[in-house]
Design an enzyme around this catalytic site. Structure first.
Site, mmCIF file in Angstrom:
data_model
loop_
_atom_site.group_PDB
_atom_site.id
_atom_site.type_symbol
_atom_site.label_atom_id
_atom_site.label_comp_id
_atom_site.label_asym_id
_atom_site.label_seq_id
_atom_site.Cartn_x
_atom_site.Cartn_y
_atom_site.Cartn_z
ATOM 1 C CG ASP A 1 36.354 42.229 44.689
ATOM 2 O OD1 ASP A 1 35.623 41.493 43.994
ATOM 3 O OD2 ASP A 1 37.593 42.105 44.721
ATOM 4 C CD GLU B 1 38.082 38.410 40.003
ATOM 5 O OE1 GLU B 1 38.585 37.747 39.084
ATOM 6 O OE2 GLU B 1 38.140 39.654 40.026
HETATM 7 N N1 BES Z 1 36.553 39.862 35.048
HETATM 8 C C1 BES Z 1 37.982 39.788 35.095
HETATM 9 C C2 BES Z 1 38.559 38.668 34.261
HETATM 10 C C3 BES Z 1 38.311 38.821 32.780
HETATM 11 C C4 BES Z 1 38.881 39.879 32.114
HETATM 12 C C5 BES Z 1 37.525 37.917 32.122
HETATM 13 C C6 BES Z 1 38.619 40.040 30.777
HETATM 14 C C7 BES Z 1 37.278 38.073 30.792
HETATM 15 C C8 BES Z 1 37.803 39.156 30.119
HETATM 16 C C9 BES Z 1 38.426 39.624 36.540
HETATM 17 O O1 BES Z 1 37.724 40.455 37.428
HETATM 18 C C10 BES Z 1 39.866 40.016 36.637
HETATM 19 O O2 BES Z 1 40.156 41.168 36.531
HETATM 20 N N2 BES Z 1 40.736 39.039 36.855
HETATM 21 C C11 BES Z 1 42.100 39.289 37.122
HETATM 22 C C12 BES Z 1 42.577 38.107 37.912
HETATM 23 C C13 BES Z 1 43.693 38.397 38.842
HETATM 24 C C14 BES Z 1 43.374 39.456 39.858
HETATM 25 C C15 BES Z 1 44.066 37.089 39.507
HETATM 26 C C16 BES Z 1 42.898 39.406 35.847
HETATM 27 O O3 BES Z 1 42.601 38.779 34.832
HETATM 28 O O4 BES Z 1 43.871 40.187 35.863
HETATM 29 MN MN MN Z 2 35.733 40.430 37.153
HETATM 30 MN MN MN Z 3 38.534 42.503 37.195
#
Ligand code: BES
Ligand code: MN
Ligand code: MN
Length: 466
Positions: A92, A157
């Site tokens: 997603d 996710e």
């Molecule tokens: N891939 C990201 C997380 C991430 C961001 C890892 C930058 C390393 C560097 C993931 O898809 C994401 O956006 N996570 C969200 C989590 C939330 C929706 C619970 C985030 O970090 O805001």
């Molecule tokens: Mn991600």
């Molecule tokens: Mn993300």
């Protein structure tokens, strides 16, 4: 293994162009999990994965998740006695607004200056695609993988993985593995490879302040009734002091203090703060007193307003006292903070400091735990060897400010070590307009993954158990 390895790696190089064309097809599917109108597209992206996995030669299963998007599961179990890797990615993507800031429509990928531009190019479809191609290259050239592999691809996710923990718990048996690998993070800077050893957790909440059933004339009633917007602004301003320290009582109770080694590791990273700030485009930096910028975003908790709305926000003026006011507030968390406990502290504090005469409600929207893994785990060392072999330099070890809630679940629910092996630069515009993936990273990444599976095979199950 040497000779056959070369052929898997050159297969990846030789098929570079076809791989990019195929990635283009995957990126064309607007699989936005946050918007119900895109549920059909999410399903199309899941089907795309199933078809691709099947074509490569894996056993697949599309697993419906009640009230959400399906889980895509696939496995290859032809290496008895060898390690089993559980690989996770998400298919997603984030919403695309503001649309007018995109150079091209977000789901019509374009290749420019060695980059492919599209929503999901970096986060996370591009990285998922690299894993599929690595398996294709290995199976096409050797007819087998050096390890056993289980793929889990999630479709929510970006909507805080609400159903994933329960699904993992219910499927503990079938998900047995020696190590979990996630490619949903990135490099430290530019194209310098990195292994992420820490992720912050998250507590995401909404505050609603209600005064009257409808907006009131601000002349007729102003001065005599409480104003929900003013009250909300004051409540939020009170949650953090001018020194950037969060004022919620007991908020820092479970924060693992940064050790001298932790601080030395942050300080040793090649970081030019002024250049970084200029690149971000901010007018100045702000954060908790007593900590450096890298410590603030990788090793310390935060509290931030993500959105706030109340009353009249159209053009011109309208004289009202808003009936209600709202804010979305998130706290990024570090070990050993527990999102449920932080939410309780946050809610209780907001309700305690709220003035009388207004209805204040605080609700939890999402939660995820932080993670921190030792850099000397055999699975991490093997990843470092693979990166050094393909990128020509050893990786940096970084603590990321973002969150991947499933990382902590793999450790706590499945008892697995987690390796975060990502392939995108921090400037990749993930969650922003004009998201991109560097195509040479895409290609080197495919070879790195193939190499990593070989490295893990050499370490063996006993070696991974430590
Ligand atoms: N891939 C990201 C997380 C991430 C961001 C890892 C930058 C390393 C560097 C993931 O898809 C994401 O956006 N996570 C969200 C989590 C939330 C929706 C619970 C985030 O970090 O805001
Ligand atoms: Mn991600
Ligand atoms: Mn993300």
């Amino acid at each position: 293994m040497g000779g056959t390895r070369v052929s898997a790696l050159s297969y990846a190089q030789d098929n570079r162009r076809r791989f990019v064309e195929q990635l283009d097809g995957f990126l064309r599917i607007p699989s936005i999990s946050a918007l119900p109108a895109h549920a059909g597209d999410i399903r199309r992206a899941a089907d795309w994965l199933i078809d691709d996995l099947r074509a490569i030669g894996l056993t697949t299963e599309l697993i419906p998740i009640e009230g959400s998007h399906p889980m895509v599961y696939a496995e290859w179990k032809g290496a008895p006695g060898r390690p089993t890797v559980l690989f996770y990615g998400h298919y997603d993507v984030q919403p695309v607004d503001p649309l007018d800031l995109w150079e091209r429509p977000p789901f019509e990928p374009v290749v420019r200056d060695g980059r492919i531009l599209a929503r999901g190019a970096a986060d996370d479809k591009g990285q998922v695609h690299m894993h599929l191609r690595a398996v294709e290259a290995l199976l096409a050239t050797r007819s087998r993988l050096p390890i056993n592999l289980r793929f889990v691809f999630e479709g929510e996710e970006e909507s805080t993985s609400i159903h994933l923990a329960d699904w993992l718990a219910a499927n503990r048996e079938r998900l047995g593995a020696d190590v979990a690998v996630i490619s949903d993070s990135g490099f430290f800077d530019g194209n310098v490879p990195a292994i992420t050893i820490g992720l912050r957790g998250i507590m995401y909440a909404q505050i609603d302040v209600v005064g009257s059933p409808v907006d009131l004339h601000s002349g007729t009633y102003g001065g005599a009734v409480p104003n929900p917007a003013t009250t909300l602004a004051r409540l939020i301003a009170e949650l953090k002091g001018p020194d950037g320290v969060i004022t919620i009582p007991r908020f820092y109770d479970d924060v693992r203090p940064l050790t001298d080694e932790d601080r030395a590791a942050f300080a040793a990273l090649p970081f030019d703060e002024d250049a970084w700030a200029a690149g971000v485009g901010v007018h100045g930096l702000a954060g908790e007193a007593g900590y450096t910028t890298l410590e603030r975003k990788g090793g310390r908790p935060t509290l931030d307003v993500n959105g706030m709305w109340a009353g009249f926000i159209g053009e011109g003026s309208k004289t009202i006292i808003p009936a209600h006011a709202h804010a979305k507030v998130s706290c990024r968390l570090v070990p050993d903070q527990d999102p449920a406990r932080i939410f309780a502290l946050f809610r209780d504090h907001v309700l305690r400091i709220a003035p009388p005469g207004l209805a204040v409600d605080v609700k939890l929207l999402g939660a995820g735990r932080p993670t921190l893994t030792p850099i000397d785990h055999p699975a991490t060392r093997a990843a470092a060897r693979a990166l050094e072999a393909t990128f020509g330099r050893p990786p940096l070890y970084i603590r990321e400010g973002g969150s991947i809630p499933v990382a902590a679940s793999f450790a706590s629910i499945l008892g697995l070590p987690v390796v975060l092996l990502g392939f995108t630069p921090p400037a990749d515009n993930a969650h922003a307009p004009n998201e991109w993936m560097d195509l040479s990273n895409h290609e080197i990444g495919i070879r790195t993954i193939a190499r990593y599976w070989d490295e893990l095979a050499s370490v063996g199950r006993d070696g991974l158990a430590g």
